[in-house]
Design an enzyme around this catalytic site. Structure first.
Site, PDB file in Angstrom:
ATOM      1  N   GLU A 396      37.339  46.439  53.933  1.00  0.00           N
ATOM      2  CA  GLU A 396      36.895  46.894  55.267  1.00  0.00           C
ATOM      3  C   GLU A 396      38.019  47.586  56.047  1.00  0.00           C
ATOM      4  OE1 GLU A 396      34.007  44.552  57.339  1.00  0.00           O
ATOM      5  OE2 GLU A 396      33.224  43.748  55.467  1.00  0.00           O
TER       6      GLU A 396
HETATM    7  C1  LIG Z   1      36.177  42.535  46.515  1.00  0.00           C
HETATM    8  C2  LIG Z   1      35.931  43.883  47.135  1.00  0.00           C
HETATM    9  C3  LIG Z   1      34.760  44.088  47.848  1.00  0.00           C
HETATM   10  C4  LIG Z   1      34.503  45.354  48.399  1.00  0.00           C
HETATM   11  N1  LIG Z   1      33.288  45.582  49.004  1.00  0.00           N
HETATM   12  C5  LIG Z   1      32.975  46.851  49.398  1.00  0.00           C
HETATM   13  C6  LIG Z   1      31.657  47.163  49.874  1.00  0.00           C
HETATM   14  O1  LIG Z   1      30.762  46.316  49.930  1.00  0.00           O
HETATM   15  N2  LIG Z   1      31.403  48.460  50.251  1.00  0.00           N
HETATM   16  C7  LIG Z   1      32.348  49.433  50.189  1.00  0.00           C
HETATM   17  O2  LIG Z   1      32.053  50.576  50.539  1.00  0.00           O
HETATM   18  N3  LIG Z   1      33.615  49.171  49.741  1.00  0.00           N
HETATM   19  C8  LIG Z   1      33.935  47.908  49.347  1.00  0.00           C
HETATM   20  N4  LIG Z   1      35.206  47.634  48.862  1.00  0.00           N
HETATM   21  C9  LIG Z   1      36.200  48.686  48.850  1.00  0.00           C
HETATM   22  C10 LIG Z   1      37.357  48.460  49.819  1.00  0.00           C
HETATM   23  O3  LIG Z   1      36.926  48.641  51.147  1.00  0.00           O
HETATM   24  C11 LIG Z   1      38.496  49.380  49.397  1.00  0.00           C
HETATM   25  O4  LIG Z   1      39.052  48.809  48.238  1.00  0.00           O
HETATM   26  C12 LIG Z   1      39.542  49.556  50.455  1.00  0.00           C
HETATM   27  O5  LIG Z   1      39.018  50.331  51.506  1.00  0.00           O
HETATM   28  C13 LIG Z   1      40.811  50.243  49.939  1.00  0.00           C
HETATM   29  O6  LIG Z   1      40.516  51.353  49.180  1.00  0.00           O
HETATM   30  P1  LIG Z   1      41.211  51.534  47.730  1.00  0.00           P
HETATM   31  O7  LIG Z   1      40.999  50.249  47.006  1.00  0.00           O
HETATM   32  O8  LIG Z   1      40.672  52.750  47.088  1.00  0.00           O
HETATM   33  O9  LIG Z   1      42.745  51.700  48.034  1.00  0.00           O
HETATM   34  P2  LIG Z   1      43.528  53.081  48.328  1.00  0.00           P
HETATM   35  O10 LIG Z   1      42.746  53.879  49.304  1.00  0.00           O
HETATM   36  O11 LIG Z   1      43.880  53.697  47.011  1.00  0.00           O
HETATM   37  O12 LIG Z   1      44.826  52.560  49.031  1.00  0.00           O
HETATM   38  C14 LIG Z   1      45.939  52.046  48.292  1.00  0.00           C
HETATM   39  C15 LIG Z   1      47.058  51.713  49.267  1.00  0.00           C
HETATM   40  O13 LIG Z   1      47.473  52.909  49.935  1.00  0.00           O
HETATM   41  C16 LIG Z   1      47.558  52.645  51.322  1.00  0.00           C
HETATM   42  N5  LIG Z   1      47.328  53.852  52.110  1.00  0.00           N
HETATM   43  C17 LIG Z   1      46.337  54.772  52.007  1.00  0.00           C
HETATM   44  N6  LIG Z   1      46.454  55.701  52.960  1.00  0.00           N
HETATM   45  C18 LIG Z   1      47.537  55.385  53.711  1.00  0.00           C
HETATM   46  C19 LIG Z   1      48.180  55.938  54.849  1.00  0.00           C
HETATM   47  N7  LIG Z   1      47.695  57.026  55.448  1.00  0.00           N
HETATM   48  N8  LIG Z   1      49.285  55.318  55.331  1.00  0.00           N
HETATM   49  C20 LIG Z   1      49.772  54.208  54.728  1.00  0.00           C
HETATM   50  N9  LIG Z   1      49.205  53.616  53.659  1.00  0.00           N
HETATM   51  C21 LIG Z   1      48.107  54.197  53.162  1.00  0.00           C
HETATM   52  C22 LIG Z   1      46.456  51.623  51.569  1.00  0.00           C
HETATM   53  O14 LIG Z   1      46.653  50.949  52.804  1.00  0.00           O
HETATM   54  C23 LIG Z   1      46.624  50.730  50.362  1.00  0.00           C
HETATM   55  O15 LIG Z   1      47.638  49.795  50.605  1.00  0.00           O
HETATM   56  C24 LIG Z   1      35.473  46.385  48.291  1.00  0.00           C
HETATM   57  C25 LIG Z   1      36.657  46.149  47.582  1.00  0.00           C
HETATM   58  C26 LIG Z   1      36.877  44.931  46.977  1.00  0.00           C
HETATM   59  C27 LIG Z   1      38.121  44.769  46.142  1.00  0.00           C
END
Ligand SMILES: Cc1cc2nc3c(=O)[nH]c(=O)nc-3n(C[C@H](O)[C@H](O)[C@H](O)COP(=O)(O)OP(=O)(O)OC[C@H]3O[C@@H](n4cnc5c(N)ncnc54)[C@H](O)[C@@H]3O)c2cc1C
Length: 417
Positions: A396
């Site tokens: 989230e």
């Molecule tokens: C158990 C689980 C349940 C989930 N449920 C849902 C759901 O129901 N619906 C849904 O839509 N999604 C869901 N998600 C997705 C979740 O919201 C995303 O995993 C989350 O938003 C992060 O995206 P990402 O994993 O692609 O990480 P990335 O976007 O690849 O980020 C990786 C890292 O880079 C950092 N980063 C990125 N941009 C910046 C910046 N500008 N400055 C500094 N740091 C940055 C991030 O903070 C993070 O630490 C779920 C994920 C999990 C694991």
């Protein structure tokens, strides 16, 4: 002795929410205290006895805790966030009450809290913007638990960055309706959900649509296998030219991103509450352990190192709880949309839960590292919270993004972007 016959003393003996010293009631309206009592009694009676099994599930679709989901519906917990006109409780402070429910659920199981959060807050709140027909078809059964909801923004290449250029899942007009193609990742409840509220690219803007998951062209991927929150099932969703009618659009076309981000702000207050629930559970388990475990002829609680550590954690739990109360109350009061406050609450409370979980395992020593002790099959909840707390810092909206939101409210977009 077989596994099922083994006693589980560490799960049954630990008292909760002690000491009473940290009385948070002063900030709660009577209505909210009543909801909290109901949710606490529910969580003690229904969630606690199932929590270990849910938290250590194998993550197949059959592992979805349908029994607990059904009991939440029967107890009216899904009605807490909603207005009477939508079949909800019609509370004066629904956001606060909803967050209190999540704190109580997370106290015993963060998986159950996450299922509730996605079903009620994310899918449910987005549907509040929908037409009366869509609310009748999706929100009503969501409230009575006959349909399971999911909410999808995340994709393989679009997650933290939800800009229109990054989003691949698209909706396009066709014969009076729409065609949807693309895929979503990590979607909570997907293996068991009846429908999804889906964020799609719609030309140069974004729209939210609701899609039944039994439509031709929809495929649910294999459930993910995760570090923690093992009762919260997630999977990919694939859409191959799925036909929907134009009445499936939520609100105005092109407003999808705004509605999704507002829904996520509400959701973040819930995630903050889940962080507080986990931190409170750690606190109660650790206080009890420190008082009863002995070393060098005295109890661990007599060492000032641990006294100070728990004094710090008690203070932080109070702060985290007050932050989410304030964000929820601001939302309920209809004042400025509390995006920065929700962001503060989310990152502070979930950082706290994850950091405290590390201490919790340390306090329990080797026992804290156990899923189940071979000797007597005793179980220690800190291990599960250690695994579960991490994801609250990520989903989230990651905690880095929460700090960005707070920074934006300090410096303005011209500095922060
Ligand atoms: C158990 C689980 C349940 C989930 N449920 C849902 C759901 O129901 N619906 C849904 O839509 N999604 C869901 N998600 C997705 C979740 O919201 C995303 O995993 C989350 O938003 C992060 O995206 P990402 O994993 O692609 O990480 P990335 O976007 O690849 O980020 C990786 C890292 O880079 C950092 N980063 C990125 N941009 C910046 C910046 N500008 N400055 C500094 N740091 C940055 C991030 O903070 C993070 O630490 C779920 C994920 C999990 C694991």
């Amino acid at each position: 002795m077989t596994k099922t016959q083994a006693p589980i003393p560490s799960l049954t003996l630990v008292p909760r929410h002690q000491p009473k010293l940290y009385a948070d009631d002063i900030l709660l309206p009577d209505e909210s205290r009543d909801v909290r009592s109901l949710a606490r009694a529910f969580a003690d009676r229904i969630v606690a006895p199932r929590a270990y099994e849910i938290g250590h599930a194998d993550e197949a679709a059959v592992d979805f805790p349908r029994d607990v989901f059904g009991e939440m519906a029967a107890a009216g917990l899904f009605r807490v966030p909603f207005a009477a006109a939508d079949g909800g409780r019609g509370l004066a402070n629904p956001a606060l009450a909803t967050a209190l429910v999540i704190e109580e659920l997370a106290y015993h199981s963060n998986s159950v809290a996450a299922i509730y959060d996605v079903h009620c807050i994310l899918a449910g709140h987005a549907l509040k913007r929908a037409s009366p027909e869509l609310r009748e078809r999706y929100l009503k059964p969501l409230l009575d638990g006959t349909k399971i909801g999911s909410f999808a923004t995340t994709e393989a290449e679009a997650s933290t960055d939800l800009s229109v250029g990054a989003l691949q899942t698209g909706v396009r007009e066709s014969d009076g309706g729409f065609l949807i193609s693309g895929s979503k990742r990590f979607i909570t409840n997907a293996p068991v959900a009846d429908f999804v509220v889906l964020l799609c690219r719609d030309g140069e803007r974004m729209s939210l649509v609701v899609v039944d998951l039994d439509l031709p062209g929809v495929r649910v991927g294999r459930p993910d296998r995760k570090l923690g929150n093992n009762g919260q099932l997630t999977a990919d969703l694939y859409f191959d030219d799925v036909v929907i009618s134009d009445s499936q659009v939520i609100g105005e076309r092109g407003t999808g991103l705004r509605v999704a981000l507002q829904t996520l702000t509400y959701g973040r207050i819930g995630i903050a509450a889940s962080g507080v629930g986990m931190a409170q559970a750690l606190f109660d388990h650790c206080v009890e352990r420190l008082k009863t475990r002995r070393a060098f002829g005295k109890s661990l609680a007599q060492f000032q190192h641990w006294q100070f550590k728990l004094a710090e954690r008690a203070t932080q739990i109070e702060n985290a709880r007050n932050l989410y109360y304030k964000a929820a109350r601001q939302l309920d009061a209809g004042l400025d949309f509390p995006e920065p406050l929700a962001a503060m609450a989310k990152y502070y409370a979930t950082d706290l839960a994850a950091a405290f979980a590390r201490d919790g395992v340390q306090i329990f020593g080797g026992y804290g590292f156990m899923r189940e002790l071979g000797h007597d099959a005793s179980r220690y909840r800190v291990e599960e919270i250690y695994r579960d707390a991490k994801i609250a810092e990520i989903y989230e909206g990651t905690n880095e993004i929460q700090k960005w939101i707070v920074a934006r409210s300090i410096f303005g977009k011209e500095f922060t972007g």
